[in-house]
Design a protein around this motif. Sequence first.
Motif, PDB file in Angstrom:
ATOM      1  N   PRO A 460      -0.001 -17.593  -4.931  1.00 39.37           N
ATOM      2  CA  PRO A 460       0.181 -17.305  -3.503  1.00 39.37           C
ATOM      3  C   PRO A 460      -0.393 -15.932  -3.123  1.00 39.37           C
ATOM      4  CG  PRO A 460       2.236 -18.076  -4.476  1.00 39.37           C
ATOM      5  CD  PRO A 460       1.268 -17.874  -5.610  1.00 39.37           C
ATOM      6  N   LEU A 461      -0.351 -14.992  -4.060  1.00 40.02           N
ATOM      7  CA  LEU A 461      -0.880 -13.657  -3.740  1.00 40.02           C
ATOM      8  C   LEU A 461      -2.400 -13.711  -3.556  1.00 40.02           C
ATOM      9  CD1 LEU A 461       1.159 -11.378  -6.190  1.00 40.02           C
ATOM     10  CD2 LEU A 461       1.516 -11.678  -3.731  1.00 40.02           C
ATOM     11  N   VAL A 462      -3.076 -14.466  -4.423  1.00 37.46           N
ATOM     12  CA  VAL A 462      -4.534 -14.593  -4.279  1.00 37.46           C
ATOM     13  C   VAL A 462      -4.862 -15.355  -2.985  1.00 37.46           C
ATOM     14  CG1 VAL A 462      -6.654 -15.523  -5.307  1.00 37.46           C
ATOM     15  CG2 VAL A 462      -4.962 -14.389  -6.758  1.00 37.46           C
ATOM     16  N   ASN A 463      -4.038 -16.328  -2.650  1.00 36.97           N
ATOM     17  CA  ASN A 463      -4.275 -17.046  -1.389  1.00 36.97           C
ATOM     18  C   ASN A 463      -4.115 -16.110  -0.198  1.00 36.97           C
ATOM     19  OD1 ASN A 463      -4.752 -19.307  -2.868  1.00 36.97           O
ATOM     20  ND2 ASN A 463      -2.690 -20.164  -2.593  1.00 36.97           N
ATOM     21  N   ASN A 468      -6.649 -12.525   3.813  1.00 36.99           N
ATOM     22  CA  ASN A 468      -6.971 -11.161   4.255  1.00 36.99           C
ATOM     23  C   ASN A 468      -8.485 -10.952   4.362  1.00 36.99           C
ATOM     24  OD1 ASN A 468      -4.244 -10.973   4.001  1.00 36.99           O
ATOM     25  ND2 ASN A 468      -4.227  -9.325   2.485  1.00 36.99           N
ATOM     26  N   ILE A 469      -9.213 -11.553   3.408  1.00 35.64           N
ATOM     27  CA  ILE A 469     -10.681 -11.425   3.440  1.00 35.64           C
ATOM     28  C   ILE A 469     -11.206 -12.087   4.711  1.00 35.64           C
ATOM     29  CG2 ILE A 469     -12.842 -12.107   2.315  1.00 35.64           C
ATOM     30  CD1 ILE A 469     -11.284 -12.063  -0.382  1.00 35.64           C
ATOM     31  N   LEU A 470     -10.695 -13.276   4.988  1.00 36.00           N
ATOM     32  CA  LEU A 470     -11.138 -14.018   6.173  1.00 36.00           C
ATOM     33  C   LEU A 470     -10.825 -13.251   7.459  1.00 36.00           C
ATOM     34  CD1 LEU A 470     -12.389 -16.757   6.963  1.00 36.00           C
ATOM     35  CD2 LEU A 470     -10.076 -17.637   7.197  1.00 36.00           C
ATOM     36  N   TRP A 471      -9.638 -12.670   7.527  1.00 42.65           N
ATOM     37  CA  TRP A 471      -9.272 -11.915   8.729  1.00 42.65           C
ATOM     38  C   TRP A 471     -10.044 -10.601   8.818  1.00 42.65           C
ATOM     39  CZ3 TRP A 471      -6.554 -12.896  13.168  1.00 42.65           C
ATOM     40  CH2 TRP A 471      -6.038 -14.174  13.252  1.00 42.65           C
ATOM     41  N   GLY A 472     -10.412 -10.045   7.670  1.00 42.05           N
ATOM     42  CA  GLY A 472     -11.261  -8.852   7.695  1.00 42.05           C
ATOM     43  C   GLY A 472     -12.617  -9.201   8.276  1.00 42.05           C
ATOM     44  N   GLN A 473     -13.075 -10.405   7.961  1.00 43.03           N
ATOM     45  CA  GLN A 473     -14.362 -10.860   8.484  1.00 43.03           C
ATOM     46  C   GLN A 473     -14.273 -11.124   9.983  1.00 43.03           C
ATOM     47  OE1 GLN A 473     -16.201 -13.897   6.182  1.00 43.03           O
ATOM     48  NE2 GLN A 473     -17.842 -14.257   7.643  1.00 43.03           N
ATOM     49  N   LYS A 474     -13.211 -11.805  10.406  1.00 41.86           N
ATOM     50  CA  LYS A 474     -13.058 -12.070  11.840  1.00 41.86           C
ATOM     51  C   LYS A 474     -13.092 -10.761  12.618  1.00 41.86           C
ATOM     52  CE  LYS A 474     -10.046 -16.085  11.335  1.00 41.86           C
ATOM     53  NZ  LYS A 474      -9.146 -16.937  12.081  1.00 41.86           N
ATOM     54  N   GLY A 475     -12.312  -9.823  12.171  1.00 42.91           N
ATOM     55  CA  GLY A 475     -12.153  -8.579  12.927  1.00 42.91           C
ATOM     56  C   GLY A 475     -13.378  -7.699  12.941  1.00 42.91           C
ATOM     57  N   THR A 754      -0.879  -4.036  -9.662  1.00 44.57           N
ATOM     58  CA  THR A 754      -0.649  -2.606  -9.441  1.00 44.57           C
ATOM     59  C   THR A 754      -1.969  -1.909  -9.127  1.00 44.57           C
ATOM     60  OG1 THR A 754      -0.830  -2.135 -11.810  1.00 44.57           O
ATOM     61  CG2 THR A 754       1.390  -2.519 -10.945  1.00 44.57           C
ATOM     62  N   TYR A 755      -1.844  -0.805  -8.463  1.00 45.67           N
ATOM     63  CA  TYR A 755      -2.982  -0.014  -8.003  1.00 45.67           C
ATOM     64  C   TYR A 755      -3.839   0.495  -9.161  1.00 45.67           C
ATOM     65  CZ  TYR A 755      -5.227   4.317  -6.588  1.00 45.67           C
ATOM     66  OH  TYR A 755      -6.132   5.306  -6.385  1.00 45.67           O
ATOM     67  N   PRO A 756      -5.153   0.557  -9.100  1.00 44.90           N
ATOM     68  CA  PRO A 756      -5.978   0.001  -8.030  1.00 44.90           C
ATOM     69  C   PRO A 756      -6.336  -1.463  -8.317  1.00 44.90           C
ATOM     70  CG  PRO A 756      -7.256   1.498  -9.442  1.00 44.90           C
ATOM     71  CD  PRO A 756      -5.924   1.337 -10.070  1.00 44.90           C
ATOM     72  N   SER A 757      -6.135  -2.295  -7.345  1.00 43.19           N
ATOM     73  CA  SER A 757      -6.417  -3.730  -7.522  1.00 43.19           C
ATOM     74  C   SER A 757      -6.487  -4.399  -6.164  1.00 43.19           C
ATOM     75  CB  SER A 757      -5.317  -4.386  -8.364  1.00 43.19           C
ATOM     76  OG  SER A 757      -4.115  -4.436  -7.610  1.00 43.19           O
ATOM     77  N   TRP A 758      -6.941  -5.645  -6.170  1.00 41.75           N
ATOM     78  CA  TRP A 758      -7.009  -6.398  -4.912  1.00 41.75           C
ATOM     79  C   TRP A 758      -5.614  -6.831  -4.449  1.00 41.75           C
ATOM     80  CZ3 TRP A 758     -11.027  -7.398  -8.549  1.00 41.75           C
ATOM     81  CH2 TRP A 758     -12.309  -7.035  -8.118  1.00 41.75           C
ATOM     82  N   LEU A 759      -4.739  -7.080  -5.431  1.00 38.97           N
ATOM     83  CA  LEU A 759      -3.431  -7.600  -5.029  1.00 38.97           C
ATOM     84  C   LEU A 759      -2.421  -6.504  -4.696  1.00 38.97           C
ATOM     85  CD1 LEU A 759      -2.892 -10.745  -7.315  1.00 38.97           C
ATOM     86  CD2 LEU A 759      -3.947 -10.560  -5.056  1.00 38.97           C
ATOM     87  N   TYR A 760      -2.750  -5.253  -5.052  1.00 36.47           N
ATOM     88  CA  TYR A 760      -1.812  -4.182  -4.705  1.00 36.47           C
ATOM     89  C   TYR A 760      -1.578  -4.122  -3.187  1.00 36.47           C
ATOM     90  CZ  TYR A 760      -0.108   0.443  -3.578  1.00 36.47           C
ATOM     91  OH  TYR A 760       0.604   1.479  -3.021  1.00 36.47           O
ATOM     92  N   PRO A 761      -2.635  -4.101  -2.349  1.00 38.19           N
ATOM     93  CA  PRO A 761      -2.388  -4.114  -0.905  1.00 38.19           C
ATOM     94  C   PRO A 761      -1.635  -5.372  -0.454  1.00 38.19           C
ATOM     95  CG  PRO A 761      -4.666  -3.512  -1.364  1.00 38.19           C
ATOM     96  CD  PRO A 761      -4.072  -3.988  -2.653  1.00 38.19           C
ATOM     97  N   VAL A 762      -1.934  -6.497  -1.106  1.00 45.25           N
ATOM     98  CA  VAL A 762      -1.243  -7.739  -0.742  1.00 45.25           C
ATOM     99  C   VAL A 762       0.255  -7.569  -0.977  1.00 45.25           C
ATOM    100  CG1 VAL A 762      -0.974 -10.181  -1.340  1.00 45.25           C
ATOM    101  CG2 VAL A 762      -3.268  -9.180  -1.212  1.00 45.25           C
ATOM    102  N   LYS A 763       0.598  -7.010  -2.141  1.00 44.79           N
ATOM    103  CA  LYS A 763       2.011  -6.768  -2.458  1.00 44.79           C
ATOM    104  C   LYS A 763       2.643  -5.806  -1.456  1.00 44.79           C
ATOM    105  CE  LYS A 763       3.911  -7.457  -6.228  1.00 44.79           C
ATOM    106  NZ  LYS A 763       4.861  -8.440  -6.734  1.00 44.79           N
ATOM    107  N   MET A 764       1.807  -4.922  -0.905  1.00 45.53           N
ATOM    108  CA  MET A 764       2.325  -3.950   0.069  1.00 45.53           C
ATOM    109  C   MET A 764       2.365  -4.533   1.480  1.00 45.53           C
ATOM    110  SD  MET A 764       3.128  -1.160  -1.536  1.00 45.53           S
ATOM    111  CE  MET A 764       3.079   0.264  -0.434  1.00 45.53           C
TER     112      MET A 764
END
Length: 920
Positions: A460-463, A468-475, A754-764
């Motif tokens: 679920p975290l990768v999903n 987040n990637i998709l919304w980064g692209q939209k914005g 855990t930081y630095p990683s792609w999922l760290y912001p997701v966890k936050m």
Amino acid sequence: MKKTILPILLLLLSAQLSAQDFSVSDLTCEHRTDPLGIDQAQPRFTWKVKTERRGWKQGAFRIQVASVADFSTAAIIWDKKVDSDVSVLYSYIGVPLQSGTRYWWRIKVWDEKGADSGWSEPAWWETALLSVADWKASWIEPEQEAAPPRYSPGHLLRKEFATNKKIASARAYATAHGLYELYLNGRKVGDQALTPGWTVYYKRLQYQTYDVTGYLQEGRNIAGAMLGEGWYRSGLGWEKNWAFYGKKLAFLCQIHIRYTDGTEEWVLSDGSWKTSNQGPVQANEIYYGEDYDARREIPGWSTVAFDDQNWRNVTKANYSKSNLVAAGSVPVRLIGEIKPVRIFKTPDGTLVADMGQNMVGWIKLKVKGKKGKTVTLRHAEVLDKNGNFYTANLRNAKQRIRYTLRGDKNGEIYEPHFTFMGFRYVAVDGFPGELTPEALTGVVVHSDMKQTGTFECSSPLVNQLQHNILWGQKGNFVDVPTDCPQRDERMGWTGDAQVFARTSAFNMDVAAFFTKWLRDVAAEQRPSGAVPFVIPDVLDRPDSMKVGVSAGWGDAAVIIPWTMYQVYDDRQLLENQYTSMKAYVDFIHKKSGDSLIWRGGSVFGDWLFYHPSPTHLDYHVSPDAHTNHDLISTAFFAHGADIVSQAANVLGKTEDAAYYKDLFEKIRKTFVNEFITPSGRTISSASQTSYVLALHFGLMPEHLRATAVKYLAKDIRDKKKHLSTGFLGTPYLCHVLSENGESELAYDLLLQETYPSWLYPVKMGATTIWERWDGQKTDSTFQDPGMNSFNHYAYGAIGDWMYQAAAGLRMGAPGYRHIVIEPHLTGKLNYAKAAYQSSYGEVASGWERSGDKITLRVTIPPNTTASIRIPGTDKESVRESGTPLASSAGLKKTTNQGDGLELEYGSGKYVFEWTLKSGK
Ligand code: BGC
């Protein structure tokens, strides 16, 4: 009797022939469906074939272009049958096309056995104004002070005209210096926002084409326009670059009316238009937001009911029209709406709505209250450690709305006109009565690109990361690919676009979007070949950063055209950009001289790579995350030469191909000599990025690759399976690992929480991609507010690896004409799957595992071929749709590959099942 049977038989036979198991659909012209305003003299056509049949290949096609929809013989202007499997971007090469004209086209295809599809439904495109001489209108300017103050009111323009005959069709062509909204008889024309978009205005100013047939009425009509500052006159960039393109707003419009009796008429912007700046928009700017006083609304201002005798005259202005170009991308539109998930008071007493998603666009405000009351909306991406509204990271961008009520008893609804905001939280001040979710609607605004890709897996975290990637692209795909959508930048940072382009092309159809932006890249390129940091370049001012070039940033001019060519098989795009690509590499060559080391070529280095800080030292062993700048710039120099050589090959420029290949080889040798030890270490920096660039760009000598990968892997393991790459190394990091036998380590990085990683912001709790690995630290404090965006797509570049390696959906030949399915299985996930709408149709690859049992589902679209790699088994042990491979329909070839198989198939849906051999 016989006499009657024969025709019936023939009829049945022909019905049989046309009732095929395949049909043609999804006809597009220049990457768009039924587009208005195409200015290509030879537009290109793409179609898809729908069939369930395995191994379907096109043997021939017939294309017809006609001036009317019924394709009657007299109306056909081009009719061609070609024995070819081409179905992507086939060029019109018939008689010259007329300006402002609709053309209909249809397609019939044959399979390899000679059966045909019957004709497709007709599609159409309409030509734009194909020559400057087609512009009859004059530029007009509303009354403005010679040096207008910053934050001045919007302008209204209007013109009355009459139509006395029955209208067959009408088109409006419009553009502005600034932003415009076009109105006809009280209605806003079309559904586009932020027109005319952002380009290198003095060289390329876009105009939009609208079908306005339904907006006109017989008799009196009013054409109207609202003008705002837009990119043209807003302060752009952190240096408060006000009025970068000019101090005066202006408008240009012509309406072409065709009557049913065959006559035509033009309504033009000219000196007879009237103007007022007494309207409701009091102040507007891109970063600023909008002040709107509804008490000043002028009811019916663009209808015949309004008397404009107190309005002023406009002035005709003599701007050249040679910079006018038809809008080249998909329009920016209001794409979706979201409602607040929570309304609450922060600890310091601010009333805040949480939209639940970091989004770009604006708030549609619904409010009822007293005349003269002002509601203020402020927009922010995050709440601080204490839960208070946080705007420090917006720097000088106010992104604020002030709406003053007109006091309508039935309530009033407001949306801003000439601005957009990047936000998740909205602070609301002065709202009359209780603020409920009903009052606020988040309007999501971006370039209207079709979503083409989906990725999903068992984490679920990768999903959420994919979301987040998709919304980064939209914005950040709001006409221009921007670094971020909120602070006082929102600029076309080349490096950011370069690293994210490949991923973006999985998620959405970005063909038209990048075609347009790349033209601006070429337009901004300096005669020296230098490519500025941002496109359009608003940083190049006498008192500002001069045209700087930075490795990995300027390379957008080379890497993006090559990427787009590959994804869309768009040879013309490559051809158009080729001079620019070459000029950039030649520029670097000149800078490097005979040494072939581009010293000083990297201004930004491996931007925002992991910097150890005292709070993060717990797991950090080696501080070697810094990458030597000359190594970076020389690596990109080599890569650029390599790409130009490949592009030259595609375009049949054999001399260039040889020259740049030779140049690449020479730079490679120099690179090895300068930066790599005989044992495969990168010297002068031992960072992950230095290994990644050397390996990914093919600079590491073959015999040292394995050791170099070991050093890279060791560095990651030493950092307890953490990455330390910045903008430039990140996109390739996992690719380098999975392509070199370290796919498990790539998964470790992907799944690292855990930081630095792609999922760290997701966890936050991130809902978009952060600019920095640690935008918000573990103690909830923020990184430096001077550079801390929470919607920056660059690190979203991992999306490419998720599609290509985790799900295994890869391109085998440009445009996905050949597909490679090569999933990297792991025990760390139960499944991963991706689907992509290619120019040929859907490509899909998804695997799931239960213990050692693997199921792989694959979709290959018609008219393509695929190599499907099945790891960890042999040909006797695989079942395809329940049957042994030996009897799998459509299987053309089987070869052993590594520890598994490679299967060659054509189109179709396939389900493979096998049990991994032990040890996998
Ligand atoms: C932008 C970046 C950009 C960088 C250059 C920043 O201000 O937001 O994303 O690439 O400058 O280093």
